[in-house]
Design an enzyme around this catalytic site. Structure first.
Site, PDB file in Angstrom:
ATOM      1  CG  ASP A  36      -1.816   1.133   1.312  1.00  0.00           C
ATOM      2  OD1 ASP A  36      -2.370   1.468   0.261  1.00  0.00           O
ATOM      3  OD2 ASP A  36      -1.986   1.703   2.390  1.00  0.00           O
ATOM      4  CB  THR A  72      -2.027   5.588  -1.781  1.00  0.00           C
ATOM      5  OG1 THR A  72      -1.944   4.172  -1.772  1.00  0.00           O
ATOM      6  CG2 THR A  72      -3.213   6.008  -0.985  1.00  0.00           C
ATOM      7  CB  THR A  73       0.899   3.051  -5.547  1.00  0.00           C
ATOM      8  OG1 THR A  73       0.667   2.345  -4.347  1.00  0.00           O
ATOM      9  CG2 THR A  73       2.296   2.817  -6.025  1.00  0.00           C
ATOM     10  CG  ASP A 107      -6.331   0.490   0.094  1.00  0.00           C
ATOM     11  OD1 ASP A 107      -6.424   1.212   1.099  1.00  0.00           O
ATOM     12  OD2 ASP A 107      -5.294   0.338  -0.561  1.00  0.00           O
TER      13      ASP A 107
END
Lengths: 527, 535
Positions: free
Chosen positions: A61, A94-95, A387
Site C-alpha cells: 500500500d 495512493t501509489t 482500500d
C-alpha cells in the site's frame, strides 16, 4: 567585501538550478521506490521500524510505505503528503498518484533541460490535465439506475482493487465480502460502522462477514453465557466508585465506625444505581468504562449479562446495530431506548472467545472477521480490505465507473496528444510530456508483470486509435485484452483524484526555484 | 578595533570585553549593511509578478512550506543578520498595514540600497542621500495621487473589485482558478463591509481549509463552519430553524474559585450531596430547554451524565468550541454569549436557518455548518485542495485578496499594475530631479533608477529582455503621455494595463514606496556596528 551571511549558522539555501535539481531528484527517488508495487503483479515492501522491537510491516500500500519513511528532502515530502491525502479522501490509488506526479516531474526535468521555462511547463500541464479530465468524464459508465448492474460494477471494482494486494488469491471471496459490507451501509461513507476483527489462525479463505456484531470481550464470571431475545442497555458511566463530583468534597471522619457507615452508604449508592439499571428491564448491560467486582456481582445475581470496558468505537457501533442509545443516567427508564437482538452468545474464533450479537434490528453495521496465517498477513489484509471498502463506499456516492488496466490512461493520453497537436507554442511540448507521463503508468504495470512493456504499450496505443475501444493490459495472459469483457473496472472518483492531485503536486514542485532549510531544532539528549 | 590610549600609553577600556567584539565602522559598516539588505531582496526578487517562482522552506521541525508570499518567506527564513531582520520587519509591516505587496516592498528597498551604494562610492554623505530619497519619495507619492483613478462600485457592480483581486491572485499558485476565488473574496468582503463607514472588519471572515477535493470546490458559506461534531454520536445531524444557546459555562459540577472544603462526616450529608449533584445536572439541562433552545454550543466540556441528559431531552449540543469561533457564532446568529445558566433568556438565543453536520472523505472527519443565520454579517471561506501545502498557500492568497478588497472599500483609488505605476513615477521623479540644486539631485535621480527595478524584475521573471522591454515601455509612456503602459507579463500582446485589467490599490503602492524609503533611510544612517564575537 564578501556578502554577509544572512541566515543562521546551520541553515542552508539552494538556488535556481540546484534547487530544482534537488527537488527533482527527491521526487523521482520516491517514485522509483514505490513504482514496483504498482499493478496486479506489483511487489511488496518490508518496512522495519526504528522503534522498540523493530516491528516489521509487509505491505504494498503506497500510503503505508510512504508514511513510514523518514524523509529529509522537502519535495519528497510533498509527494508523501499527496499520497496521504489520497488515502484520506478516496482510500485507494495512493501509489498511482505518487507515480504519476513523479513521472510528470521526470518529464518536466527533460523539458527544463531543453530550456523551457517552468511556468510554460505548468500552463501546459494545466491544459493537459483539464483535457484529460474531460476525456475521462465523457467515457464514464453510470449504472445508477440499474441496481443489478451497479452491483456487478461494484464487484468488478472490488476485484480490481484487491487484485493488486495480498488478497488477490481469494479476491472473489473478499470482493463479495466488501461489496456486501458496503451495501449494508446504504450510501453512508461512515466506514466506522464496519468492524474488522483480526484473528490469527486458519486461512484467508476462512474470513467471513458477520451480519451481527462481534465484540472482542469476555463475559463476566457466573453470568449467563447465552441470552435469547436480549434487551441491551448501552451505557457510558462510571461503575467503579461513583464519586461525588462536586469539587472540593472530601470525607472527614473521626472514628472507625463512621468510616464503615460511609462505606456502607457508598455501597448502597452503587447498589441503587445497579437497581436502577436493572429496572430498565434489561438482561444485558454493556459499559464503556470499567465495572468493578461489586456491581458485577450484583448484575450476576440479577441474571444480567454485564460487559465492561468495551472501547468507544465498540459502544458506538453496538448502539448503532442494536438501535439503542448510549445512556449515562438511569433515572427515567421509560424514555431510554433499549437495544434488542435475538441472540447473544459466546463464540470461539480460533482460540479466543468473543461475544456475538446476532439477529440485530438495524442492519447498518457489520463485522468482518479476518483469518490468516500471521499478524503480517492479517495487517496487510486489513489494509487491502480497507482500500476496497473505501473505494466502494465512494463509488456508491459517485456511481460513475471507468474501465481499468491502463485503459483510462491510454484514453487520456490519446486526447492529450490531440490537444498537443492543436496547440501552438512551447506549451505543446509540455502537453506532449503530460501524455508521455500518462503512458508511463501502463508501462510500469507491464514492466512489473515481467512483460515486454514497449511492445505491449505500442499495441495498446494502436488499439486505442479506434473509437470506443476497450483495450487494456491483461496482465494474466500478458497481452492486450478487452477490459469490459475481463471485468476490470475502476472508480471515476479515484482516477480523477489521482489526476488532479498529481498535477497539482507536480506544479507546486515545479514552481520552486529556491529551497531554504532552517537549522534543525536541537534536541536535548536525554542521558 | 580602534583603541584609545591615555597619556601614559595605557589603553582605555571603553567597551566591556572589547577585544572580543567585532566592530565595523564608517563606510565599511554601511557597505556591509547594504549588501545584507540586497541579499534579502535578491531572494525575493524572483517571486515577483505572475510568472514569479515559489520558494520552498523547511522549518526547524522539518515541515515544508511552499509559498511566494514575501512576508511568509521572510518570516520563515531563519534570519540572523540584524539588517536582514529589518527587511523582514519591513515586509511584515506592509503585511499588517496593507496585506499585499509584501514582495514588492522588499525588492524596492533592495534597489534603493543598491543605488545608495553607488552614491556612497562617489563620496556623497549618507545623510544627503537619505534626504534626497525622502524628497523623491514625496514626489513619487504625489505623482501616484495624480495618476490614480477612482472607480465606482456598489453592491451590484462588483466587477472592478473582482478585477483587482484577480491581479493579486494571478501571482499565486492558485491562479488556475483566480476568477472564482476573486469573486468569493469580493463577495465575502462586501457581505461584511460597512459601506457607509467605509470599513471592513476582516475578523468576520473566517478562512477554513480542509485537505481533499479540488481547488474548484472552494466555496463561500454565508454562515460559520466549526471543526467539531455533535457531542453525542446519536444526536440529530441536521437542525432546521435552530435556536442556539451559546454558553461559556461547562456542563459540569460547579468549581468555585475560592478555596473551600466540603466535609462529609455523616451518611446523611453524603446522600444529600449526591442528590444535589443530580439535581444540579438536571437543572442545567432544564434551563436550556426552558428558554426554548434547540442547540447548545458550549465552550467547555460536558460530563458524561450531562451529555446523556442532553441527548435524552433531545437537545443537540456541541462542546469544546474555541473562543474566537464562539464569538463569530454569536455575531452571526445574533445571539448573546451566556456565561451562566441563570442568565439564559429566550432573547439571548441565536437563530440559524440550518445547522448541519457534514462528513468528508473516508476518515471520520466531520464539520458543523451553521447557515442562514439571523445576521449574515459573518461568512466563511472554505478552501479545499490537493494537499496541506496547497491549502496553506491558498489561505495566504485569499488573505491577500481580502485585504486588497478591503483597501478598495476604504479608498477606491487605483493605479495600474504591471510596473506601469513605477515607470510613471520614475519618469516624474527623474524630470523633477533636474530642477533641484545641490547634491540631493543625485539621490533623487538614483531613486528614479531604483523605481525602475520593479518593472525590470517583472520583465526578467517573465522571460523578457529586461532592459529592452523597460526602455521600450518607458519611451512609449513619455511619447503618448499615458501612464497605463506596463510590462506584458502574460504575453497577451498589449502592454496597456487598462486593457489587460491589471489594477493595484493606490494606498498599497504609496505605502510600499514610503515604507521602503523609511527603512533605507534607517539603514543608511548606521555607521557603526558592534557585535559580540561568536562564542
Amino acid at each position: 567585501m564578501a556578502i554577509e551571511k544572512i541566515l543562521k549558522d546551520d541553515a542552508s539555501e539552494e538556488k535556481g538550478e540546484r534547487a530544482r535539481m534537488a527537488s527533482f531528484v527527491g521526487a523521482i527517488a520516491i517514485t522509483d521506490l514505490v513504482k514496483t508495487t504498482l499493478g496486479p503483479k506489483g511487489m511488496d515492501k518490508i518496512l522495519q521500524s526504528t522503534g522498540r522491537g523493530h516491528g516489521v510491516t509487509v505491505t504494498n500500500d503506497g500510503a503505508t510505505i510512504l508514511k513510514s519513511l523518514h524523509i529529509d528532502n522537502p519535495a519528497a515530502k510533498v509527494l508523501i503528503d499527496i499520497s496521504k491525502v489520497q488515502d484520506d479522501e478516496v482510500g485507494d490509488g495512493t501509489t498511482s498518484v505518487v507515480v504519476l506526479a513523479g513521472e510528470l516531474l521526470r518529464e518536466a526535468e527533460k523539458l527544463v533541460a531543453a530550456k523551457i521555462h517552468p511556468m510554460t511547463i505548468i500552463s501546459g500541464y494545466r491544459m493537459a490535465a483539464e483535457c484529460a479530465r474531460n476525456a475521462l468524464s465523457q467515457r464514464v459508465v453510470d449504472n445508477k439506475e440499474n441496481a443489478e448492474k451497479f452491483k456487478s460494477d461494484l464487484m468488478k471494482i472490488a476485484r480490481t482493487t484487491l487484485s493488486s494486494k495480498i488478497l488477490s488469491q481469494d479476491k472473489e471471496h473478499f470482493a463479495q465480502l466488501a461489496v456486501d459490507a458496503v451495501m449494508r451501509l446504504k450510501g453512508s461513507t461512515n466506514l466506522e460502522a464496519i468492524q474488522i476483527i483480526k484473528k490469527p489462525g486458519g486461512s484467508l479463505m476462512d474470513s467471513f462477514l458477520d451480519e451481527g456484531f462481534i465484540l472482542d470481550k469476555k463475559i463476566g464470571l457466573g453470568q449467563p453465557k447465552r441470552i435469547e431475545n436480549a434487551k441491551i442497555l448501552v451505557a457510558n458511566t462510571a461503575m467503579d466508585t461513583d464519586k461525588v463530583k462536586i469539587y472540593g468534597a472530601r470525607v472527614r471522619v473521626d472514628s472507625m465506625s463512621k468510616v464503615a457507615e460511609i462505606e456502607g452508604a457508598e455501597k448502597e449508592k452503587m447498589r441503587e444505581k445497579v437497581q436502577k439499571i436493572i429496572a430498565h428491564g434489561i438482561n444485558c448491560f454493556v459499559n464503556r468504562q470499567l465495572i468493578y467486582n461489586f456491581p458485577e456481582e450484583l448484575f450476576a445475581d440479577a441474571g444480567v449479562l454485564a460487559i465492561e470496558h468495551a472501547d468507544f468505537d465498540g459502544i458506538e457501533r453496538l448502539a448503532l446495530v442494536t438501535g439503542g442509545e448510549i445512556a449515562s443516567t438511569f433515572d427515567n427508564p421509560e424514555s431510554v431506548k433499549i437495544g434488542h437482538c435475538k441472540l447473544i452468545e459466546e463464540i470461539m474464533i480460533g482460540e479466543d472467545k468473543s461475544i456475538h450479537f446476532s439477529g440485530v434490528e438495524m442492519g447498518q453495521a457489520c463485522t468482518i472477521v479476518l483469518r490468516g496465517a500471521s499478524h503480517h498477513v492479517l495487517d496487510e489484509a486489513e489494509r487491502s480490505l480497507h482500500d476496497a471498502l473505501c473505494v466502494l463506499s465512494q463509488t456508491v456516492n459517485d456511481t460513475r465507473v471507468l474501465l481499468g488496466g491502463g485503459w483510462p490512461e491510454m484514453v487520456m493520453a490519446k486526447e492529450v496528444d490531440e490537444l498537443a497537436r492543436k496547440t501552438p507554442g512551447k506549451k505543446s511540448h509540455a502537453i506532449e510530456a503530460f501524455s508521455r507521463a500518462l503512458v508511463a503508468i501502463p508501462t510500469i504495470i507491464a514492466d512489473n508483470a515481467g512483460l515486454d512493456s514497449a511492445d505491449l504499450v505500442a499495441q495498446l496505443r494502436a488499439a486505442h486509435h479506434k473509437e470506443g475501444c476497450n483495450a487494456g493490459i491483461d496482465v494474466i495472459s500478458g497481452s492486450v485484452g478487452d477490459m469490459a469483457e475481463l471485468g476490470i473496472s475502476e472508480s471515476f472518483k479515484v482516477k480523477q483524484a489521482v489526476l488532479l492531485s498529481a498535477t497539482e503536486a507536480a506544479e507546486m514542485i515545479l514552481r520552486v526555484d529556491e529551497i531554504i532549510t532552517c537549522a534543525p531544532r536541537q534536541r536535548e539528549d536525554r542521558m | 578595533m580602534a583603541l584609545a590610549f591615555d597619556e601614559y600609553g595605557r589603553p582605555f577600556i571603553i567597551l566591556k570585553e572589547q577585544d572580543q567584539k567585532t566592530r565595523l565602522r564608517g563606510l565599511e559598516a554601511q557597505k556591509a549593511n547594504i549588501s545584507a539588505g540586497k541579499a534579502v531582496a535578491r531572494i525575493l526578487r524572483t517571486s515577483l509578478g505572475p510568472k514569479g517562482m515559489d520558494k520552498m522552506l523547511q522549518s526547524p521541525d522539518g515541515d515544508v512550506t511552499i509559498t511566494n508570499d514575501g512576508a511568509t518567506i521572510l518570516e520563515q527564513m531563519d534570519v540572523d543578520n540584524q539588517i536582514a531582520k529589518l527587511m523582514v520587519e519591513l515586509s511584515r509591516s506592509q503585511d499588517y498595514e496593507i496585506g499585499d505587496g509584501t514582495t514588492g516592498v522588499v525588492v524596492m528597498a533592495g534597489a534603493l540600497l543598491e543605488q545608495a551604494e553607488h552614491l556612497l562610492e562617489r563620496g556623497i554623505h549618507p545623510i544627503r542621500i537619505a534626504e534626497g530619497y525622502e524628497m523623491a519619495s514625496r514626489m513619487a507619492v504625489e505623482h501616484l495621487d495624480h495618476i490614480a483613478q477612482k472607480f465606482d462600485f456598489g453592491p451590484t457592480n462588483i466587477e472592478p473589485l473582482v478585477q483587482t483581486c484577480m491581479t493579486t491572485l494571478s501571482s499565486k499558485i492558485v491562479n488556475r482558478c483566480k476568477r472564482p476565488l476573486a469573486e468569493i473574496s469580493v463577495k465575502a468582503v462586501l457581505s461584511v463591509a460597512d459601506l457607509e463607514r467605509k470599513d471592513v472588519n476582516l475578523d468576520l471572515i473566517k478562512v477554513e481549509g480542509k485537505v481533499g477535493g479540488k481547488l474548484e470546490d472552494t466555496e463561500l458559506i454565508y454562515g460559520i463552519t466549526v471543526d467539531k461534531d455533535m457531542s453525542h454520536p446519536q444526536m440529530p445531524k441536521q437542525i432546521q430553524d435552530a435556536k442556539i444557546a451559546i454558553l461559556t459555562c461547562p456542563f459540569e459540577p460547579p468549581k468555585p474559585k475560592t478555596k473551600h472544603k466540603v466535609d462529609i462526616d455523616t451518611v446523611e450529608k453524603f446522600q444529600t450531596l449526591r442528590q444535589q449533584e443530580q439535581k444540579y445536572f438536571d437543572d442545567m439541562v432544564q434551563k436550556c430547554k426552558d428558554v426554548g433552545a434547540t442547540l447548545v454550543i458550549c465552550q467547555w466540556g460536558f460530563d458524561d451524565e450531562a451529555n446523556h441528559l442532553l441527548m435524552h431531552r433531545n437537545l443537540p449540543a456541541v462542546r469544546w468550541v474555541g473562543g474566537v469561533e464562539l464569538e463569530l457564532i454569536a455575531i452571526a446568529t445574533g445571539g448573546r454569549i451566556v456565561p451562566r445558566f441563570q442568565e439564559l433568556t429566550p432573547e439571548k438565543l441565536g437563530r440559524a436557518g440550518l445547522v448541519r453536520e457534514k462528513s468528508f472523505g473516508t476518515t471520520k472527519d466531520k464539520m458543523l455548518y451553521i447557515e442562514h443565520c439571523a445576521n449574515s454579517r459573518a461568512v466563511t471561506i472554505f478552501i479545499r485542495g490537493g494537499n496541506k501545502m496547497m491549502i496553506e498557500e491558498t489561505k495566504r492568497s485569499i488573505h491577500d485578496a481580502l485585504c486588497v478588497a478591503r483597501n478598495l472599500i476604504r479608498n477606491n483609488s487605483i493605479v495600474y499594475g504591471g510596473g506601469s505605476a513605477e515607470i510613471s513615477c520614475s519618469i516624474a521623479v527623474e524630470a523633477a530631479a533636474d530642477k533641484y540644486p545641490g547634491v540631493e539631485q543625485y539621490a533623487i535621480r538614483a531613486f528614479a533608477d531604483a523605481l525602475d527595478s520593479v518593472p525590470m524584475a517583472l520583465a526578467e521573471n517573465s522571460g523578457l529582455q529586461p532592459i529592452e522591454t523597460l526602455s521600450a515601455v518607458k519611451s512609449q509612456q513619455i511619447k503618448e503621455n499615458n501612464p497605463h503602459f506596463g510590462i506584458d507579463c502574460n504575453d497577451v500582446g498589449t502592454n496597456d494595463m487598462r486593457e489587460q485589467n491589471v489594477f493595484e490599490t493606490l494606498i498599497g503602492k504609496q505605502q510600499q514606496i514610503l515604507l521602503a524609503t523609511q527603512v533605507v533611510k534607517m539603514i543608511l544612517k548606521i555607521d557603526d556596528v558592534i557585535s559580540p564575537s561568536d562564542y
